[in-house]
Design a protein around this motif. Structure first.
Motif, mmCIF file in Angstrom:
data_model
loop_
_atom_site.group_PDB
_atom_site.id
_atom_site.type_symbol
_atom_site.label_atom_id
_atom_site.label_comp_id
_atom_site.label_asym_id
_atom_site.label_seq_id
_atom_site.Cartn_x
_atom_site.Cartn_y
_atom_site.Cartn_z
ATOM 1 N N MET A 295 0.853 -1.186 0.000
ATOM 2 C CA MET A 295 0.000 0.000 0.000
ATOM 3 C C MET A 295 0.887 1.234 0.000
ATOM 4 O O MET A 295 1.949 1.234 0.614
ATOM 5 N N GLY A 296 0.467 2.275 -0.689
ATOM 6 C CA GLY A 296 1.219 3.525 -0.708
ATOM 7 C C GLY A 296 1.402 4.021 -2.120
ATOM 8 O O GLY A 296 0.730 3.573 -3.042
ATOM 9 N N ASN A 297 2.356 4.924 -2.282
ATOM 10 C CA ASN A 297 2.638 5.412 -3.629
ATOM 11 C C ASN A 297 3.487 4.365 -4.357
ATOM 12 O O ASN A 297 3.864 3.344 -3.786
ATOM 13 N N GLU A 298 3.792 4.624 -5.613
ATOM 14 C CA GLU A 298 4.502 3.622 -6.426
ATOM 15 C C GLU A 298 5.866 3.245 -5.835
ATOM 16 O O GLU A 298 6.248 2.078 -5.834
ATOM 17 N N LEU B 41 -1.163 -13.705 5.308
ATOM 18 C CA LEU B 41 -0.967 -12.429 4.625
ATOM 19 C C LEU B 41 0.318 -11.823 5.160
ATOM 20 O O LEU B 41 0.491 -11.677 6.368
ATOM 21 N N ILE B 42 1.226 -11.475 4.256
ATOM 22 C CA ILE B 42 2.517 -10.935 4.665
ATOM 23 C C ILE B 42 2.626 -9.496 4.176
ATOM 24 O O ILE B 42 2.372 -9.211 3.005
ATOM 25 N N ILE B 43 2.981 -8.606 5.100
ATOM 26 C CA ILE B 43 3.169 -7.203 4.760
ATOM 27 C C ILE B 43 4.566 -6.776 5.194
ATOM 28 O O ILE B 43 5.200 -7.432 6.009
ATOM 29 N N GLY C 200 4.648 1.394 10.313
ATOM 30 C CA GLY C 200 3.259 1.316 10.747
ATOM 31 C C GLY C 200 2.307 2.109 9.877
ATOM 32 O O GLY C 200 1.153 2.314 10.243
ATOM 33 N N SER C 201 2.756 2.548 8.704
ATOM 34 C CA SER C 201 1.898 3.379 7.859
ATOM 35 C C SER C 201 0.734 2.602 7.251
ATOM 36 O O SER C 201 -0.344 3.154 7.067
ATOM 37 N N ILE C 202 0.934 1.317 6.957
ATOM 38 C CA ILE C 202 -0.167 0.515 6.399
ATOM 39 C C ILE C 202 -1.232 0.287 7.465
ATOM 40 O O ILE C 202 -2.415 0.478 7.233
ATOM 41 N N GLY C 203 -0.805 -0.124 8.638
ATOM 42 C CA GLY C 203 -1.751 -0.458 9.698
ATOM 43 C C GLY C 203 -2.155 0.705 10.579
ATOM 44 O O GLY C 203 -2.666 0.498 11.676
ATOM 45 N N SER C 204 -1.966 1.941 10.114
ATOM 46 C CA SER C 204 -2.256 3.088 10.976
ATOM 47 C C SER C 204 -3.668 3.647 10.821
ATOM 48 O O SER C 204 -4.149 4.343 11.695
ATOM 49 N N THR C 205 -4.330 3.349 9.712
ATOM 50 C CA THR C 205 -5.679 3.890 9.530
ATOM 51 C C THR C 205 -6.702 2.982 10.200
ATOM 52 O O THR C 205 -6.546 1.758 10.256
ATOM 53 N N ASN D 138 3.873 -9.119 9.803
ATOM 54 C CA ASN D 138 4.581 -7.904 9.408
ATOM 55 C C ASN D 138 6.069 -8.212 9.504
ATOM 56 O O ASN D 138 6.591 -8.423 10.584
ATOM 57 N N LEU D 139 6.757 -8.272 8.363
ATOM 58 C CA LEU D 139 8.145 -8.710 8.331
ATOM 59 C C LEU D 139 9.073 -7.975 9.300
ATOM 60 O O LEU D 139 9.900 -8.622 9.933
ATOM 61 N N PRO D 140 8.971 -6.650 9.471
ATOM 62 C CA PRO D 140 9.867 -5.994 10.424
ATOM 63 C C PRO D 140 9.668 -6.454 11.867
ATOM 64 O O PRO D 140 10.548 -6.265 12.700
ATOM 65 N N GLU D 141 8.533 -7.062 12.167
ATOM 66 C CA GLU D 141 8.275 -7.521 13.540
ATOM 67 C C GLU D 141 8.747 -8.959 13.764
ATOM 68 O O GLU D 141 8.692 -9.454 14.875
ATOM 69 N N THR D 142 9.184 -9.635 12.707
ATOM 70 C CA THR D 142 9.598 -11.038 12.864
ATOM 71 C C THR D 142 11.069 -11.157 13.148
ATOM 72 O O THR D 142 11.849 -10.299 12.966
#
Length: 99
Positions: free
Chosen positions: A11-14, A63-65, A70-75, A95-99
């Protein structure tokens, strides 16, 4: 992880999506996830239609993000959709950074 389907979500810009996808593909290579196992979900910053689709049609087990900031899961809407996806379909969200 042989016949299971694994979801990759960006999710986000290109530029953000391209970077996230690169991280997810590295994860796939390191974990021997085959191309045919991957289901790719993509949204821009103004919508979460892919997550809505996933909540309705759960064709994956995980589902892997890649969301280190935290920008994806912030809304609120994404938080609610992740909660629905986890509870209704028992899809594991990593969430890969949390693993």
């Amino acid at each position: 992880m042989n016949n299971t389907k694994i979801g990759f979500y960006t999710m986000g810009n290109e530029n953000e999506k391209e970077f996230q996808l690169a991280q997810l593909l590295c994860y796939a290579l390191l974990n021997n996830i085959k191309f045919e196992q991957i289901v790719y979900y993509e949204d821009d910053t103004s919508e979460v239609s892919s997550l809505c689709f996933l909540a309705k049609y759960p064709i994956i087990t995980t589902l892997i993000i890649y969301d280190p900031t935290g920008s994806i899961g912030s809304t609120e809407r994404v938080i609610q959709l992740f909660s629905i996806i986890r509870s209704l379909h028992r899809i594991r969200i990593i969430n890969l950074p949390e693993t």
